[in-house]
Every structure is written in structure tokens, then in C-alpha cells.
Design an enzyme around this catalytic site. Structure first.
Site, short mmCIF file in Angstrom:
data_model
loop_
_atom_site.label_atom_id
_atom_site.label_comp_id
_atom_site.label_asym_id
_atom_site.label_seq_id
_atom_site.Cartn_x
_atom_site.Cartn_y
_atom_site.Cartn_z
N ASP A 65 0.68 -1.15 0.05
CA ASP A 65 0.13 -0.09 0.16
C ASP A 65 0.80 1.34 -0.05
O ASP A 65 1.86 1.35 0.48
CB ASP A 65 -1.04 -0.02 1.04
CG ASP A 65 -0.35 -0.23 2.58
OD1 ASP A 65 0.69 -0.89 2.69
OD2 ASP A 65 -0.88 0.38 3.48
N GLU A 119 -0.44 -2.14 5.02
CA GLU A 119 0.37 -2.11 6.19
C GLU A 119 0.22 -0.69 6.93
O GLU A 119 0.23 -0.70 8.10
CB GLU A 119 1.91 -2.38 5.80
CG GLU A 119 2.67 -2.50 6.93
CD GLU A 119 3.01 -1.18 7.57
OE1 GLU A 119 3.33 -1.37 8.57
OE2 GLU A 119 3.33 -0.24 7.04
ZN ZN Z 1 5.03 3.96 6.44
ZN ZN Z 2 6.51 1.16 5.51
#
Ligand code: ZN
Ligand code: ZN
Length: 392
Positions: A80, A138
Site C-alpha cells: 500500500d 500495512e
Molecule cells: Zn509507512
Molecule cells: Zn512502511
């Protein structure tokens, strides 16, 4: 110039790594929207002898390279980007308005694609299974947990897992790796102070929520300065305060929003307990009603000592003396969820362009960029790690 030994299976495809990274960089997508990203990954994985699972955790991709009997090793890359408008002037600037790969996850995916190729090329040198885990979200809310729930560590069971982060705070040609905790538990708390508002000139009839909030801000700092062992790390930061209506009105309510960081479970529990006690104590002292909402974020990222040794040996082969100082930060990472389940190691690949700390462009900054030579370094450490574990 440092003496760097890129693995031959990676040095032959270095330009591919850069091309992949720039593609990801131009088409960034935020958490759980990584659809085009997943599409590109799947397209690049065609032509290899892989079992591909998609979607896993909505937008994730898991590719399995089976190469005879042996252990199963997982390598993880996060997918991401961040909701940031890129301001840097690079030829591969983001084409998606308001979205940018400002953490370096574009590099992680490019590295993993390179490792697929390299381990495919070198199949006669190892036995076992490698799972390539492309994981969404994440940056929040934590795609790793969902990947685990959907069985990424099973069938076949994963014996060890490795991940990396490109890291601008370290110069190119270095690898940061150490056993034990390397990143912190990243929790959030919300404190609501309820007082009794009133006229600014008649405080005797009020309970001033702003005064109580001020006491809290000061006293919460004693958690890390006085309750925590100074040899262990912890952070309590208030990032946001909201309250009050006008200069001549005593505030009725104030909301404080902050983060608590720690590297060990016992310190995490201590910080939470002290937060509760301080809120209760200050509430009683000033006659305010204080509520605490505490939300567990990612757990600490903890490296297994044996797996760390393997990465250290691999890193020394690639960057020699650049296998630098043990790395530790109070940032958080959802790689931690995998490391709670299986032994593994998360390490840091120097990607800083500047040698001066003051000139380092931090992660999550709108003109973030990396020294792209770090791609081949990170990929080589992954390849050496897998070969050392799976080649007899
Ligand atoms: Zn980050
Ligand atoms: Zn990262």
C-alpha cells in the site's frame, strides 16, 4: 565506494527491479485498494512455475514456488501507498492524485518480484518451497492479520518468514539487523475529560477541563521518565487536543488523543496501567470525570535470534562491513503479526541518498525518494537468506 557484492541472479536483472519500482511508484494505491497493483504483480508472475492465490485479504497475492521436499520459507512485501500528494520532481512521479508511495512499499514489491526471478533461475541450488507474500494495508488497519486469518502461514506450514524495509535513515550500502525487538507496539489512546464549564471570570463555580487536560499532558510524561526502567524504551505522545469554545468560557470537555509505544509486553502493560492510574488520580484531584479508551495497535516486531543470524550472514556476503549498527525504532509494523506466529527476521536496507542526516528525506514525506541501488541489495539479501536455508 563501498564494496557491494550483488548476487549474480539479481545483478542480471537490476534494470528490471528499477522498472518494477517505478511502475509501482507511478500507480500507487492506498490500503485495500491495491487492485491495479495486484494486477501488475500477477501479470509479472506469469511465465514462472508458480501457484498463485488471489485475492487473499481482499487485494493480496500469494505466489508459491515449489521445488521438491524441504522447508517452507515465506518472504513478505507490503503493497500500500499513502494519501499524500507527491511534491518531488521525478520522471516516475505518481500519476494518481493525492496518493503516493512515500514509505517505500513500491521498492518492497519490486524487490520481491526480482527474488521470484532469481530463485526461479537458481532452482538447481535449493530444495523446498518459497511463498512470496504480497500483503495489502500495512499502513493501517493491518493487512498482515487478515492474511494470517486467511491461511497464508498454512498449507504448507511456513517454517520461517522474512521481510525488509528500505530505510532512508541509513545510507545506501548498509543493512540494519538485530535479534529481539526492532520495532515497537504502536497503540492509540483517547482520553475524555469532562468538567463543568462556566464563566471565565468565575472559576470557583467550575471544573476547568483545560486545566485538568494540562495536568494530564505533564503527568503522562512521568510514565516513561519515572515508571519505566530507563534501560527499556517507551514513548507516550499526545498528538491532538480538542476542547473549549471561547476565550472567556471555561471549557466543559477536552479530548486528548495520543500514542503509546513500547518494545516489550510487560512495558506495554505498565504504560496502559499507569495511564489508567494517572487519569483516575487527576480526575479525583480536580473533580473531573476522565475516561480512557485504549486501542491495541500492531504488536512489537520481534526477531528470532537464529533467523537473525542467518540474515546477518547473508547481509555480510552482500555489503560486508555495511552490516551496520543494530537497528531499533519506535515505529510500528504489521510484520509483527507473522513474527508472533513463526520465527523470522525483519531487517532494514539502507536507501538514503544523503550522507548528512539533516538532508535525509524522511519516510511519509511528500518528496520521499530512495537510492534505487538499494533494490538489488535488498533482493540479494533475500536470495542469500533463502539459499542458505534451503540448500542442504
Ligand atoms: Zn509507512
Ligand atoms: Zn512502511
Amino acid at each position: 565506494m563501498k564494496n557491494i557484492n550483488i548476487h549474480p541472479a539479481i545483478s542480471s536483472i537490476e534494470d528490471q527491479l528499477v522498472r518494477h519500482r517505478r511502475h509501482f511508484h507511478q500507480y500507487p494505491e492506498i490500503a485495500y485498494q491495491e487492485k491495479q497493483t495486484a494486477g501488475y504483480i500477477i501479470e509479472q508472475l506469469q511465465g514462472y512455475d508458480l501457484q498463485i492465490a488471489h485475492p487473499v485479504a481482499l487485494t493480496g497475492v500469494v505466489a508459491r514456488l515449489e521445488n521438491g521436499p524441504g522447508p517452507c520459507i515465506a518472504l513478505r512485501a507490503d503493497m500500500d501507498a499513502l494519501p499524500i500528494q507527491e511534491t518531488g520532481d521525478v520522471p516516475y512521479k505518481s500519476l494518481n492524485d493525492g496518493v503516493m508511495h512515500a514509505c517505500g512499499h513500491d521498492a518492497h514489491m519490486a524487490i520481491l518480484l526480482g527474488v521470484v526471478d532469481a530463485l526461479h533461475q537458481t532452482r538447481d541450488q535449493w530444495n523446498g518451497t518459497v511463498k512470496f507474500v504480497f500483503q495489502p494495508a500495512e499502513e493501517g488497519p493491518g493487512g498482515a492479520r487478515q492474511m494470517i486469518e486467511e491461511g497464508v502461514l498454512e498449507d504448507p506450514g511456513v517454517d520461517a518468514i522474512f521481510g525488509l524495509h528500505v530505510w532512508n535513515y541509513q545510507e545506501f550500502g548498509t543493512i540494519g539487523v538485530k535479534p529481539g525487538p526492532v520495532l515497537a507496539a504502536a497503540d492509540e489512546f483517547i482520553i475524555t475529560v469532562k468538567g463543568t464549564g462556566g464563566h471565565g471570570a468565575m472559576p470557583q463555580d467550575t471544573v476547568d477541563a483545560i486545566l485538568v487536560a494540562a495536568q494530564l499532558v505533564v503527568n503522562l510524561q512521568t510514565i516513561t521518565s519515572r515508571s519505566l526502567n530507563p534501560l527499556e524504551a517507551g514513548v507516550v505522545s499526545i498528538g491532538k487536543i480538542e476542547g473549549g469554545d471561547a476565550f472567556n468560557i471555561i471549557a466543559n470537555e477536552v479530548v486528548l488523543n495520543g500514542t503509546a509505544r513500547s518494545l516489550r509486553a510487560k512495558d506495554r502493560a505498565l504504560i496502559r496501567e499507569r495511564l489508567l492510574e494517572i487519569c483516575a488520580g487527576i480526575g479525583a484531584t480536580y473533580g473531573a470525570e476522565i475516561g480512557l479508551d485504549y486501542h491495541d495497535g500492531y504488536p512489537p516486531t520481534v526477531n528470532h535470534p537464529d533467523m537473525t543470524e542467518i540474515v546477518l550472514a547473508a547481509a555480510r556476503k552482500i555489503v560486508g562491513d555495511g552490516t551496520g549498527a543494530p537497528f531499533l525504532s519506535m515505529a510500528g509494523e504489521d510484520m509483527s503479526y507473522y513474527l508472533e506466529k513463526v520465527p523470522g527476521c525483519f531487517f532494514f536496507v539502507g536507501s538514503g541518498k544523503a550522507t548528512l542526516a539533516a538532508e535525509t528525506v524522511p519516510h511519509h514525506c511528500s518528496h520521499f525518494d530512495i537510492d534505487e541501488r538499494c533494490l538489488a541489495v535488498g533482493a540479494s539479501v533475500f536470495v542469500e537468506t533463502v539459499l542458505s536455508m534451503l540448500s542442504g
